[in-house]
Scaffold this active site. Structure first.
Site, short mmCIF file in Angstrom:
data_model
loop_
_atom_site.label_atom_id
_atom_site.label_comp_id
_atom_site.label_asym_id
_atom_site.label_seq_id
_atom_site.Cartn_x
_atom_site.Cartn_y
_atom_site.Cartn_z
N GLY A 160 66.15 39.84 72.42
CA GLY A 160 66.97 40.02 71.48
C GLY A 160 67.54 41.50 71.50
O GLY A 160 68.81 41.68 71.45
N ASN A 161 66.95 42.36 71.53
CA ASN A 161 67.24 43.81 71.36
C ASN A 161 67.97 44.46 72.54
O ASN A 161 68.74 45.13 72.58
CB ASN A 161 65.89 44.75 71.52
CG ASN A 161 65.12 44.98 72.66
OD1 ASN A 161 64.90 43.78 73.32
ND2 ASN A 161 64.69 46.00 73.05
N LYS B 223 61.50 25.43 64.49
CA LYS B 223 62.17 26.70 65.08
C LYS B 223 63.52 26.79 63.96
O LYS B 223 64.34 25.95 63.93
CB LYS B 223 62.72 26.50 66.32
CG LYS B 223 63.62 27.62 66.71
CD LYS B 223 62.91 28.95 67.20
CE LYS B 223 63.92 30.12 67.39
NZ LYS B 223 63.26 31.25 67.44
N LYS C 282 63.10 30.92 75.06
CA LYS C 282 63.76 31.85 76.41
C LYS C 282 62.72 32.38 77.32
O LYS C 282 63.01 32.43 78.63
CB LYS C 282 64.62 32.81 75.86
CG LYS C 282 64.34 34.02 75.45
CD LYS C 282 64.38 35.28 76.42
CE LYS C 282 63.68 36.62 75.80
NZ LYS C 282 62.75 36.62 74.90
N LYS D 77 55.63 34.82 75.27
CA LYS D 77 55.91 35.90 76.23
C LYS D 77 54.33 35.91 77.19
O LYS D 77 54.39 35.74 78.49
CB LYS D 77 56.08 37.42 75.95
CG LYS D 77 57.40 37.59 75.04
CD LYS D 77 57.69 38.89 74.57
CE LYS D 77 58.53 38.83 73.86
NZ LYS D 77 59.79 38.28 74.04
P1 ADP Z 1 62.23 39.47 71.67
O1 ADP Z 1 63.60 39.23 71.21
O2 ADP Z 1 62.09 40.37 72.99
O3 ADP Z 1 61.70 37.89 72.50
P2 ADP Z 1 60.19 39.17 69.69
O4 ADP Z 1 60.59 39.54 68.54
O5 ADP Z 1 60.34 37.67 69.88
O6 ADP Z 1 61.41 39.74 70.78
O7 ADP Z 1 59.02 39.68 70.30
C1 ADP Z 1 58.58 40.81 70.29
C2 ADP Z 1 57.81 41.41 69.05
O8 ADP Z 1 56.55 40.75 69.22
C3 ADP Z 1 57.48 42.95 68.98
O9 ADP Z 1 58.72 43.52 68.30
C4 ADP Z 1 56.40 42.93 68.12
O10 ADP Z 1 56.69 43.29 66.85
C5 ADP Z 1 55.57 41.47 68.13
N1 ADP Z 1 54.36 41.38 68.54
C6 ADP Z 1 53.61 40.25 68.02
N2 ADP Z 1 52.16 40.41 68.29
C7 ADP Z 1 52.21 41.28 69.34
C8 ADP Z 1 51.01 41.96 70.01
N3 ADP Z 1 49.99 41.31 70.32
N4 ADP Z 1 51.42 42.93 70.94
C9 ADP Z 1 52.73 43.58 70.95
N5 ADP Z 1 53.68 43.13 70.10
C10 ADP Z 1 53.26 41.93 69.27
MG MG Z 2 61.27 36.18 71.05
#
Ligand code: ADP
Ligand code: MG
Length: 313
Positions: free
Chosen positions: A9-10, A128, A213, A275
């Site tokens: 998203g960023n 979701k 995604k 991820k």
């Molecule tokens: P994106 O939009 O890139 O999919 P998300 O918010 O879905 O972003 O996922 C990224 C976030 O996951 C990070 O900002 C972090 O706060 C969170 N996060 C949760 N668990 C972990 C972990 N074990 N290690 C790193 N980040 C984590």
């Molecule tokens: Mg995400």
């Protein structure tokens, strides 16, 4: 190297921003600058991206405008968001390539459908949250009228929840591969793709759901036979004991090592969880490497010196 880049998203909207067009263009430009660094280093890039805030805004626009013009179903809203984001990426790519005098990598955005299984258990357990927040009263009225599922979203208000089924395959994979063969930089499967189910006669039909995604990105990476699946987000690496005093960033692991940590529950559902799952699937399905890294370190992550690298055993 052929690299599938899955953008978080960023890459399009920073936390705290309102989401006007100028802000999104600025962010997209910064993202494109990172990707062009990879192209300049000789790599072939396929891009996918999230659409949470954008499709959320489209759903709100549809709700509020529905007294004047008909509201569109979710699959159509997903397609709109792919067009919106795809347009910004295509223009930004074109302009950057032109300014840098790089020829032969023109962008092409493919409106992408992703097949899901109608028997996926997600359809019985929607999880979701999407679209606008409602009061409890309004949400309950809506549930009674439409049969939709609404929940109290972490005390912030009531929100519709839709199924998040597992992606099976990318419907437009042949189109995407033809574009890649011709040297285009393809942007596809935005927002996890438009979820569709396939009928016995081979026809497709959109469904009210949202695909993750990163998991769809893995399907796309496999479909284009990418050498590397690269998931770019807003943290530099994956951590264990994330956000605790024992937090430890992970640099390089084998799939088996990462699977063991996944089983210990270090990766949160809905953010880092998918991820890690996508990265593990990619390498387990024959990919040589996956990396989860921050957008700012894209080229370094590609070269192996940044992010969390997940390798074959
Ligand atoms: P994106 O939009 O890139 O999919 P998300 O918010 O879905 O972003 O996922 C990224 C976030 O996951 C990070 O900002 C972090 O706060 C969170 N996060 C949760 N668990 C972990 C972990 N074990 N290690 C790193 N980040 C984590
Ligand atoms: Mg995400």
């Amino acid at each position: 190297m052929r690299v599938l880049v899955a953008l978080g998203g960023n890459a399009i909207l920073q936390r705290g921003q309102k989401g006007n067009a100028a802000e999104q263009r600025d962010n997209v430009q910064k993202t494109v600058d990172q990707i062009v660094r990879m192209i300049r280093a000789g790599h072939e890039v396929v891009v996918t991206h999230g659409n949470g805030p954008q499709v959320g805004a489209i759903l709100i626009q549809n709700e509020l405008g529905s007294t004047s013009v008909p509201a569109m179903p979710m699959d159509v809203c997903g397609a709109e968001s792919q067009g919106l984001i795809g347009y910004m990426f295509c223009q930004s790519f074109h302009n950057t390539l032109a300014l840098e005098g790089l020829s032969g990598h023109e962008p092409a955005c493919v409106v992408t459908q992703v097949e899901v299984d109608p028997a996926d258990p997600a359809f019985v357990h929607p999880t979701k949250p999407v679209g606008p927040f409602y009061t409890e009263e309004a949400a309950k009225k809506r549930m009674a009228e439409t049969g939709e599922f609404w929940i109290d979203d972490a005390g912030r208000g009531w929100r519709r929840v839709v199924p998040s089924p597992d992606p099976k395959s990318i419907v437009e994979k042949d189109v995407i591969n033809s574009l890649l063969e011709k040297g285009f930089t393809v942007i596809a499967s935005g927002g996890g793709g438009i979820p569709v189910i396939r009928g016995a006669d081979g026809t497709y039909q959109g469904v009210e759901a949202v695909i993750d995604k990163d998991l769809a990105g893995e399907r796309l990476a496999a479909a284009v036979k990418a050498d590397l699946l690269m998931i770019l987000t807003d943290v530099p690496r994956v951590a264990i004991n994330y956000n605790t005093p024992n937090q430890k960033w992970l640099e390089k692991l084998t799939v088996t090592e990462m699977e063991a940590l996944e089983k210990e529950g270090h990766f949160k559902a809905g953010s880092m969880g998918p991820k890690v799952r996508a990265a593990l699937r990619f390498v387990r399905n024959g990919g040589s490497r996956a990396v989860i890294a921050s957008l700012e370190q894209a080229l370094e992550a590609l070269e192996g010196s940044a992010g969390t690298q997940i390798l074959k055993d």
